[in-house]
Design an enzyme around this catalytic site. Sequence first.
Site, PDB file in Angstrom:
ATOM      1  N   ARG A 289      64.045 -19.754 -73.880  1.00 23.25           N
ATOM      2  CA  ARG A 289      62.868 -20.425 -73.313  1.00 23.25           C
ATOM      3  C   ARG A 289      62.896 -20.464 -71.789  1.00 23.25           C
ATOM      4  NH1 ARG A 289      63.820 -26.033 -75.740  1.00 23.25           N
ATOM      5  NH2 ARG A 289      65.900 -25.322 -75.202  1.00 23.25           N
TER       6      ARG A 289
ATOM      7  N   HIS B 168      69.573 -34.219 -41.298  1.00 24.38           N
ATOM      8  CA  HIS B 168      69.556 -33.157 -42.299  1.00 24.38           C
ATOM      9  C   HIS B 168      68.491 -32.121 -41.972  1.00 24.38           C
ATOM     10  CE1 HIS B 168      67.834 -31.413 -46.071  1.00 24.38           C
ATOM     11  NE2 HIS B 168      69.099 -31.063 -46.177  1.00 24.38           N
TER      12      HIS B 168
ATOM     13  N   TYR C 209      63.762 -33.096 -52.716  1.00 23.67           N
ATOM     14  CA  TYR C 209      64.458 -34.175 -52.018  1.00 23.67           C
ATOM     15  C   TYR C 209      64.273 -35.456 -52.815  1.00 23.67           C
ATOM     16  CZ  TYR C 209      62.926 -31.175 -48.061  1.00 23.67           C
ATOM     17  OH  TYR C 209      62.615 -30.137 -47.224  1.00 23.67           O
TER      18      TYR C 209
ATOM     19  N   LYS D 126      70.289 -39.286 -49.267  1.00 20.26           N
ATOM     20  CA  LYS D 126      69.394 -38.232 -49.729  1.00 20.26           C
ATOM     21  C   LYS D 126      70.150 -37.309 -50.685  1.00 20.26           C
ATOM     22  CE  LYS D 126      66.915 -36.615 -46.323  1.00 20.26           C
ATOM     23  NZ  LYS D 126      66.407 -35.884 -45.140  1.00 20.26           N
TER      24      LYS D 126
ATOM     25  N   ARG E 172      63.665 -26.405 -41.085  1.00 18.54           N
ATOM     26  CA  ARG E 172      63.136 -27.765 -41.157  1.00 18.54           C
ATOM     27  C   ARG E 172      64.269 -28.705 -40.776  1.00 18.54           C
ATOM     28  NH1 ARG E 172      58.270 -28.344 -44.301  1.00 18.54           N
ATOM     29  NH2 ARG E 172      57.721 -26.385 -45.324  1.00 18.54           N
TER      30      ARG E 172
ATOM     31  N   HIS F 191      66.222 -34.004 -39.648  1.00 14.50           N
ATOM     32  CA  HIS F 191      65.492 -35.234 -39.937  1.00 14.50           C
ATOM     33  C   HIS F 191      66.394 -36.376 -40.412  1.00 14.50           C
ATOM     34  CE1 HIS F 191      62.231 -32.130 -41.118  1.00 14.50           C
ATOM     35  NE2 HIS F 191      62.139 -32.409 -39.837  1.00 14.50           N
TER      36      HIS F 191
END
Length: 178
Positions: A23, A118, A131, A71, A58, A61
Amino acid sequence: MKIEDTKCQGVKLIHCFSSHDSRGGFTKIYHEPDYLAAGLDVRMRESYYSSSGRDVIRGMHFQLPPYDHAKIVHVIKGEVEDVVLDLRKNSQTYGKAFSFLLSGDDPKALYIPTGFAHGFKSMQDHTLMLYQVTSAYEQSSDTGILYDSFGYDWKTASPVVSDRDKSFMKFEEFESPF
């Protein structure tokens, strides 16, 4: 699920439960009893995901106290070079960056405690990053460190970085509350 220490005190690499059959696949990222057994008493308050193309950076932060958060990050699809920067003043690794390769093909997640900035660089187009954080978003507390100001080599000649992330202060200008 196996949770192991990393070279950076407090940051944990999580080997997630994963199974595959005709599956498709199933991956468990968070299992409270396993987290508690590893000394991680975390309650998630928000979860979200981002989609990124190749060479998108990114970061870096974090949220300031009292809205700081731990996190958990996990790549659902694609691959990232995930980077954490230790902002804890009394830490032996203060100001040092650590990187981890996270891939949708390898069911691992990263637990990042409070006191870290991060960020990540997407290594592939259409990368999906999940996240989970222990506090809700608070605009007045939301900030970051300029991605290229702390000596980390992102290994890209043409990074794609948002104007917001380019506006963050340099690491040497940051007065850490952690």
